[in-house]
Design an enzyme around this catalytic site. Structure first.
Site, short mmCIF file in Angstrom:
data_model
loop_
_atom_site.label_atom_id
_atom_site.label_comp_id
_atom_site.label_asym_id
_atom_site.label_seq_id
_atom_site.Cartn_x
_atom_site.Cartn_y
_atom_site.Cartn_z
N VAL A 1 0.95 -12.88 -2.17
CA VAL A 1 2.01 -13.87 -1.96
C VAL A 1 1.24 -14.77 -0.68
O VAL A 1 0.90 -14.14 0.29
CB VAL A 1 3.25 -13.39 -1.42
CG1 VAL A 1 4.21 -14.40 -0.52
CG2 VAL A 1 3.89 -12.78 -2.41
N LYS A 2 1.36 -16.15 -0.65
CA LYS A 2 0.73 -16.84 0.57
C LYS A 2 1.64 -17.04 1.37
O LYS A 2 2.89 -17.65 1.40
CB LYS A 2 0.10 -18.03 -0.05
CG LYS A 2 -1.31 -17.95 -0.75
CD LYS A 2 -1.76 -19.33 -1.39
CE LYS A 2 -2.59 -20.06 -0.17
NZ LYS A 2 -3.14 -21.46 -0.65
N ILE A 3 1.58 -16.78 2.75
CA ILE A 3 2.48 -16.87 3.66
C ILE A 3 1.64 -17.71 4.98
O ILE A 3 0.69 -17.50 5.35
CB ILE A 3 2.70 -15.39 4.70
CG1 ILE A 3 3.61 -14.63 3.34
CG2 ILE A 3 3.57 -15.51 5.64
CD1 ILE A 3 5.02 -14.74 3.18
N ALA B 1 0.57 -17.11 -4.55
CA ALA B 1 1.45 -17.86 -4.92
C ALA B 1 2.06 -18.16 -3.53
O ALA B 1 2.49 -17.09 -2.90
CB ALA B 1 2.65 -17.36 -5.95
#
Length: 219
Positions: free
Chosen positions: A86-88, A60
């Site tokens: 989590v996509k950063i 996400a």
């Protein structure tokens, strides 16, 4: 090689999952916009539904560009379910957020990587995954897969546990080359997954087998 499906479309995820081909899912703001996601609540509901369906890692992506904003979004998404990664984005603030999130036990997929040293920095910051975008490199006349090959070598040299996700896949050749390079994961659009299954000689062979069988039954 693990296969993630790169989509926010639940119907596509269900179909690929029914084929036994989904080891995870990646999403991004562009993919979510395609399925009409407009609010944070809608996005979180979608991620929850995907996680319930696949019971596997689901990436996400945050939309904040500053460290504080990334951390707030990431921590909120991580509470949805343990499946969430989590996509950063690969930025200075993204690396700061990645380090803090990794220290908190939150899996991070560092995205928008276009050269191997970015992947090295992300791995050093504690990323669980790095996502080199090979299709976009190909678009500007660079050989995207060379980036993946170099990342594989660097990670093997230094024993990083960070998994390499071949991203921005445009065709079956990208999947093949990623597998040959030793990447851990390919995140593949639904249409390309279906291309992987098909070959004209398979169709011709099946048609011939059935025709021969029907002739035998009638004789």
């Amino acid at each position: 090689m693990k296969f993630f499906i790169d989509t926010a479309n639940l119907d596509e995820i269900r179909e690929a999952h029914s084929l036994g081909l989904v080891d995870g899912v990646t999403t991004n703001p562009s993919l979510c916009a395609k399925v009409g996601i407009k609010t944070d609540k809608q996005f979180e509901d979608l991620i929850r539904q995907i996680c319930e369906l696949v019971q596997a890692p689901v990436s996400a992506e945050v939309t904040a560009v500053d460290e504080a904003g990334m951390l707030a979004e990431a921590r909120r998404y991580a509470k949805i379910t343990d499946c969430v990664a989590v996509k950063i984005p690969m930025t200075p603030d993204g690396l700061k957020a990645t380090r803090k999130l990794a220290d908190e036990g939150i899996k991070v997929n560092v995205t928008l990587i276009f050269q191997p040293l970015q992947a090295l920095l992300a791995a050093k910051a504690g990323a669980a995954y790095v996502s080199p975008f090979i299709g976009r490199l190909d678009d500007i006349s660079q050989r995207g897969m060379e980036c993946v090959e170099q990342i594989v070598t660097i990670f093997e040299n230094y024993g990083f546990d960070t998994e390499i996700i071949v991203a921005s896949i445009r065709n079956p050749v990208h999947v093949l080359e990623g597998a040959l390079a030793g990447a851990d994961i390919a995140t593949v659009p639904y249409g390309v997954i279906m291309q992987l299954i098909k070959h004209p000689l398979t169709d011709i062979g099946l048609k011939k087998f059935l025709e021969d069988w029907e002739r035998t039954r009638k004789s």
